[in-house]
Design a protein around this motif. Structure first.
Motif, mmCIF file in Angstrom:
data_model
loop_
_atom_site.group_PDB
_atom_site.id
_atom_site.type_symbol
_atom_site.label_atom_id
_atom_site.label_comp_id
_atom_site.label_asym_id
_atom_site.label_seq_id
_atom_site.Cartn_x
_atom_site.Cartn_y
_atom_site.Cartn_z
ATOM 1 N N LYS A 1 14.092 11.484 8.556
ATOM 2 C CA LYS A 1 14.280 12.193 9.823
ATOM 3 C C LYS A 1 12.991 12.866 10.273
ATOM 4 N N ALA A 2 12.072 13.116 9.344
ATOM 5 C CA ALA A 2 10.792 13.712 9.715
ATOM 6 C C ALA A 2 9.793 12.675 10.222
ATOM 7 N N LYS A 3 10.101 11.383 10.033
ATOM 8 C CA LYS A 3 9.144 10.334 10.379
ATOM 9 C C LYS A 3 9.618 9.408 11.493
ATOM 10 N N VAL A 4 10.917 9.422 11.804
ATOM 11 C CA VAL A 4 11.467 8.494 12.800
ATOM 12 C C VAL A 4 12.099 9.296 13.934
ATOM 13 N N THR A 5 11.672 9.048 15.159
ATOM 14 C CA THR A 5 12.211 9.744 16.328
ATOM 15 C C THR A 5 12.488 8.752 17.444
ATOM 16 N N LEU A 6 13.686 8.859 18.021
ATOM 17 C CA LEU A 6 13.980 8.167 19.277
ATOM 18 C C LEU A 6 13.732 9.177 20.398
ATOM 19 N N THR A 7 12.821 8.883 21.282
ATOM 20 C CA THR A 7 12.401 9.808 22.326
ATOM 21 C C THR A 7 12.844 9.295 23.690
ATOM 22 N N THR A 8 13.739 10.042 24.354
ATOM 23 C CA THR A 8 14.168 9.630 25.680
ATOM 24 C C THR A 8 13.115 10.016 26.709
ATOM 25 N N THR A 9 12.896 9.113 27.654
ATOM 26 C CA THR A 9 11.963 9.398 28.753
ATOM 27 C C THR A 9 12.709 9.723 30.035
ATOM 28 N N SER A 10 14.047 9.865 29.931
ATOM 29 C CA SER A 10 14.870 10.178 31.102
ATOM 30 C C SER A 10 15.308 11.636 31.060
ATOM 31 N N ALA A 11 15.309 12.298 32.224
ATOM 32 C CA ALA A 11 15.737 13.696 32.298
ATOM 33 C C ALA A 11 17.247 13.839 32.290
ATOM 34 N N THR A 12 17.982 12.750 32.589
ATOM 35 C CA THR A 12 19.425 12.889 32.788
ATOM 36 C C THR A 12 20.276 11.891 32.013
ATOM 37 N N ALA A 13 19.712 10.772 31.567
ATOM 38 C CA ALA A 13 20.526 9.732 30.933
ATOM 39 C C ALA A 13 20.892 10.119 29.504
ATOM 40 N N ASP A 14 22.081 9.680 29.064
ATOM 41 C CA ASP A 14 22.396 9.770 27.647
ATOM 42 C C ASP A 14 21.382 8.943 26.864
ATOM 43 N N LEU A 15 21.163 9.327 25.606
ATOM 44 C CA LEU A 15 20.290 8.526 24.769
ATOM 45 C C LEU A 15 21.112 7.446 24.048
ATOM 46 N N LEU A 16 22.178 7.860 23.366
ATOM 47 C CA LEU A 16 23.099 6.911 22.743
ATOM 48 C C LEU A 16 24.496 7.135 23.301
ATOM 49 N N THR A 17 25.094 6.087 23.810
ATOM 50 C CA THR A 17 26.480 6.126 24.263
ATOM 51 C C THR A 17 27.312 5.394 23.218
ATOM 52 N N VAL A 18 28.026 6.157 22.395
ATOM 53 C CA VAL A 18 28.759 5.558 21.278
ATOM 54 C C VAL A 18 30.189 5.294 21.738
ATOM 55 N N SER A 19 30.375 4.127 22.334
ATOM 56 C CA SER A 19 31.703 3.741 22.816
ATOM 57 C C SER A 19 32.317 2.638 21.970
ATOM 58 N N ASN A 20 31.575 2.145 20.971
ATOM 59 C CA ASN A 20 32.092 1.169 20.015
ATOM 60 C C ASN A 20 32.301 1.859 18.673
ATOM 61 N N GLY A 21 33.425 1.595 18.038
ATOM 62 C CA GLY A 21 33.809 2.339 16.849
ATOM 63 C C GLY A 21 33.018 1.990 15.604
ATOM 64 N N SER A 22 33.196 2.834 14.591
ATOM 65 C CA SER A 22 32.616 2.620 13.259
ATOM 66 C C SER A 22 31.098 2.539 13.325
ATOM 67 N N PHE A 23 30.487 3.583 13.831
ATOM 68 C CA PHE A 23 29.025 3.666 13.942
ATOM 69 C C PHE A 23 28.504 4.688 12.950
ATOM 70 N N THR A 24 27.436 4.318 12.241
ATOM 71 C CA THR A 24 26.798 5.207 11.269
ATOM 72 C C THR A 24 25.328 5.348 11.600
ATOM 73 N N LEU A 25 24.834 6.581 11.566
ATOM 74 C CA LEU A 25 23.410 6.842 11.770
ATOM 75 C C LEU A 25 22.938 7.858 10.739
ATOM 76 N N ASP A 26 21.780 7.587 10.139
ATOM 77 C CA ASP A 26 21.263 8.480 9.099
ATOM 78 C C ASP A 26 19.744 8.499 9.152
ATOM 79 N N ARG A 27 19.178 9.692 9.025
ATOM 80 C CA ARG A 27 17.727 9.906 8.888
ATOM 81 C C ARG A 27 16.935 9.485 10.135
ATOM 82 N N ILE A 28 17.493 9.733 11.318
ATOM 83 C CA ILE A 28 16.789 9.474 12.579
ATOM 84 C C ILE A 28 16.875 10.733 13.435
ATOM 85 N N SER A 29 15.757 11.122 14.034
ATOM 86 C CA SER A 29 15.729 12.305 14.892
ATOM 87 C C SER A 29 15.621 11.907 16.360
#
Length: 726
Positions: free
Chosen positions: A337-365
């Motif tokens: 999590k200290a080395k990986v970042t997803l950076t949004t360039t939008s002021a208003t958009a969602d970054l991740l829209t989780v509308s599909n089930g059974s999603f796992t995320l680990d060690r991402i900032s």
């Protein structure tokens, strides 16, 4: 043979990153120095292989001070027997490959030995060997020719000697001695001829052997069958195993991989590498944070989902211009999590829209390079989602449960907000939601609207969470048609808020019920540690606090006021200062509140009532340095008992009315002492007579009353009475 070109190939084939230089003698492992004819520079990788103390051998990084082992060659596994390293420069070792020869070395203890593995120009080496062998054959042939010439000369000498002997025989007497000497000369010459012939034979044998060596060397060179070098290619044996052919890239199916250790087996490197899919395997993914990576990440996610594989994010900053919807059953794993970042360039958009089930995320900032004014980093509307080990910075909304979802797990994260309108975590629906080990805090410039905001749903569990420096630390505020039920907070902090640490404020017909706070901390808020204030048609019921701390809140530790606040319990809590505040402030709408075993200190009011609370139960509380311990009036069947520092309240007078006179005790147990100047003829308590016979003039009657209990006394003359409030 060309070397593998990528770090992954090097790792799986046991080759280390190339070194610039390799030593030829023992060196001092510090400072910049000349090695193999080249002066080292800071950061050069150097293969040290000639140390007197062989435990020091290995790959080092040159510096002006002490040298340290290179990061990819510090362990037994990374210097295992068979591991190779290529040398780039040097007058002796350039373009050579060396191999580690020590099996499972203990670094710093075992000697580490290396040997030459091969040079870059294997064909040239073979041809050089053949040329040298041919030279040896030519030299041997020359020796044979010289020996043959010597033999011929010796034979000629023998013939001449024979002629001399024949001539001398004509004068026997004069030449006898000469003949004898000549015969001796013939014998000597014949011996010389024989020796020369033997030398010629030996030289011939040497020539034959040398010619054989030359032939074998030439055959070996031909058997290698290497093609002419071609830039940026590899060599591979053909299907018939008769020649090497150039190829543009290594096929992972042709390279085997063995883990090592008992029971390990050889596998195709391609299979090993495909166990996990990396986003960097796809076009358009930029880990440097320069270009938009969204399209590449979407493609990588789809490929990983199709293969049922996890999607791996190596170290990097990945720009995302618009929302990404992960696939069903997607699993995203970051390097750290200290080395990986997803950076949004939008002021208003969602970054991740989780509308599909059974999603796992680990060690991402998650972060932004623009001020966020809307949208969420996570907008979750699907079931079975796990988000762990992450950081969020600059979030307008960090995590938003936007629908009635279930089985959500969020843990081990930090969220800092963007503005005064921000919300760290917002729960708008769902059940079976567990949130643990979270820190939600302001950005240091603007306090968020709320660190936690809940307006619908239930069966929420919070453990070891901190909600810090919000306008409200947490706000539970269902509106018309919404409800929040069965939330449990354990060992959570609601601190340093501008307003209330915890604000429970349903509006419209919103309801809140069945919420528990255990071992939580509400402190240093601008108004109240805990505030319950339902609107005119809203209600709060069965909200309980146990073993909590409400410290140094400006207005009160706990304030209750509103339309309906019923059956709420406060047990074994600690409420302290400041001296201008109230510990508990119970006001309009409070019914059946239970305050028991609480410790109150340093307050203006320990417990305050505005005169409207009904049927309160105030037991076993203690008061230390409180200006007013229990103040105000109480309605209904309120009971105030066994409160240290308050009960017993003390003695007080009673002003009786006309006979029959009815007296009702207050909220605490009382003992009433009374007598009449003429007689007391009857006394009933709860409709039952407690006087077996009339009492005469000035004979005292003692009556024990429970809180809110009444006694009716019939008397003649003048009635006097006093009471002891316990």
């Amino acid at each position: 043979m060309a070397r593998p070109a990528t770090a992954a190939v090097r790792l799986l084939t046991g080759e280390r990153e190339p070194v610039r230089l390799a030593t030829t003698i023992n060196i001092t492992l510090s400072g910049l120095q000349t090695i193999d004819g080249v002066l080292t520079e800071v950061g050069d990788r150097v293969l040290v292989k000639n140390q007197t103390n062989a435990t020091q051998n290995g790959i080092y990084t040159a510096s002006t001070g002490a040298w340290f082992r290179a990061a990819d060659a510090r362990t037994s596994r990374t210097m295992q027997k068979g591991t190779t390293v290529h040398t780039q420069a040097g007058s002796t070792n350039a373009a050579k490959v060396f191999s580690f020869q020590t099996d499972e070395p203990v670094i710093g203890t075992d000697n580490i030995t290396l040997s030459l593995y091969l040079s870059d120009n294997a064909l040239g080496d073979a041809q050089a060997a053949a040329t040298a062998a041919a030279g040896s054959a030519s030299a041997a042939a020359g020796s044979a020719t010289a020996a043959s010439t010597s033999a011929t000369n010796a034979a000629t000498s023998a013939t001449n000697a024979g002629n001399s002997a024949t001539a001398a025989s004509g004068s026997a007497s004069a030449a006898a001695t000469s003949a004898t000497n000549a015969g001796n000369a013939v014998t000597a010459a014949a011996g010389s001829a024989s020796s020369a012939a033997t030398s010629a034979t030996n030289a011939g044998n040497s020539a034959t052997a040398a010619a054989g060596s030359a032939s074998a060397a030439a055959a070996s060179a031909a058997a290698i069958n290497l093609p002419a070098p071609v830039a940026n290619t590899f060599l591979k044996r053909n299907a018939g195993n008769t020649a090497y052919v150039p190829i543009a890239a290594i096929d992972g199916a042709d390279v085997s991989y063995t883990q090592g250790g008992a029971g390990s087996l050889a596998r195709a490197m391609q299979d090993r590498a495909r166990e996990r899919i990396s986003v960097l395997d796809f076009t358009g993914v930029d880990p440097t944070g320069v270009s938009d990576s969204r399209a590449g990440i979407v493609a990588a996610d789809a490929a990983a989902a199709a293969l049922g594989k996890a999607l791996y994010f190596p170290k990097g900053n990945y720009l995302v211009s618009a929302a990404i919807t992960p696939s069903s059953f997607a699993c995203w794993l970051g390097e750290s999590k200290a080395k990986v970042t997803l950076t949004t360039t939008s002021a208003t958009a969602d970054l991740l829209t989780v509308s599909n089930g059974s999603f796992t995320l680990d060690r991402i900032s998650f972060g932004t390079n623009i001020t966020r004014t809307a949208g969420s980093y996570f907008n979750i509307s699907a079931n079975v989602v796990s988000i762990t080990n992450f950081n969020m910075t600059g979030a307008f909304q960090g995590i938003f449960l936007s629908a009635a979802v279930s089985t959500i797990f969020v843990a081990n994260g930090n969220i800092s907000t963007a503005s005064a309108s921000s919300i760290g975590i917002r729960l708008h629906g769902g059940v079976a939601v567990e949130i643990a080990n979270m820190i939600v805090v302001w950005n240091g410039a603007a306090h968020p609207f709320a660190c936690l905001y809940i307006d619908n749903g239930g069966d929420y569990s919070f453990t070891n969470c901190q909600f810090l420096a919000g306008t409200n630390g947490a706000q539970i505020a269902p509106a018309a048609g919404q409800s929040v039920a069965y939330c449990r907070f354990t060992n959570c902090w609601f601190d340093t808020s501008l307003g209330a640490g915890l604000s429970i404020t349903p509006t419209g017909t919103g309801t809140i019920t069945g919420c528990d706070f255990v071992q939580c901390w509400f402190s240093t808020s601008g108004t109240h540690g805990v505030q319950m204030a339902p609107g005119a048609s809203a209600s709060v019921t069965n909200v309980n606090f146990a073993n909590c701390f409400m410290l140094n809140n400006a207005s009160s530790g706990v304030t209750l006021t509103g339309a309906v606040i019923a059956d709420c319990n406060f047990v074994n809590n600690t409420i302290n200062g400041p001296g201008t505040a109230a510990g508990f402030s119970l006001n309009f709408g409070v019914v059946r509140a239970r305050l028991q075993g609480n410790r109150l200190g340093g307050l203006l009011y320990g417990i305050f009532s505005d005169g409207t609370p009904t049927d309160a139960m105030i037991y076993d509380n203690s008061f230390v340095s409180c200006t007013n311990k229990i103040a105000g009036a109480w309605l209904g069947s309120t009971r105030i008992e066994r409160n240290a520092g308050y009960n017993p309240v003390g003695a007080a007078g009673i002003t009786p009315g006309a006979s029959p006179y009815t007296y009702t005790a207050g909220a605490s147990p009382e003992t009433v002492y009374t007598s009449a100047t003429t007689s007391i003829t009857a006394a009933t308590q709860g409709g039952v007579s407690i006087l077996p016979a009339a009492l005469g003039a000035n004979v005292p009657l003692c009556i024990q009353l429970e809180p809110n209990e009444a006694v009716a006394i019939t008397y003649t003359g003048t009635l006097t009475a006093r009471k002891m409030v316990h």
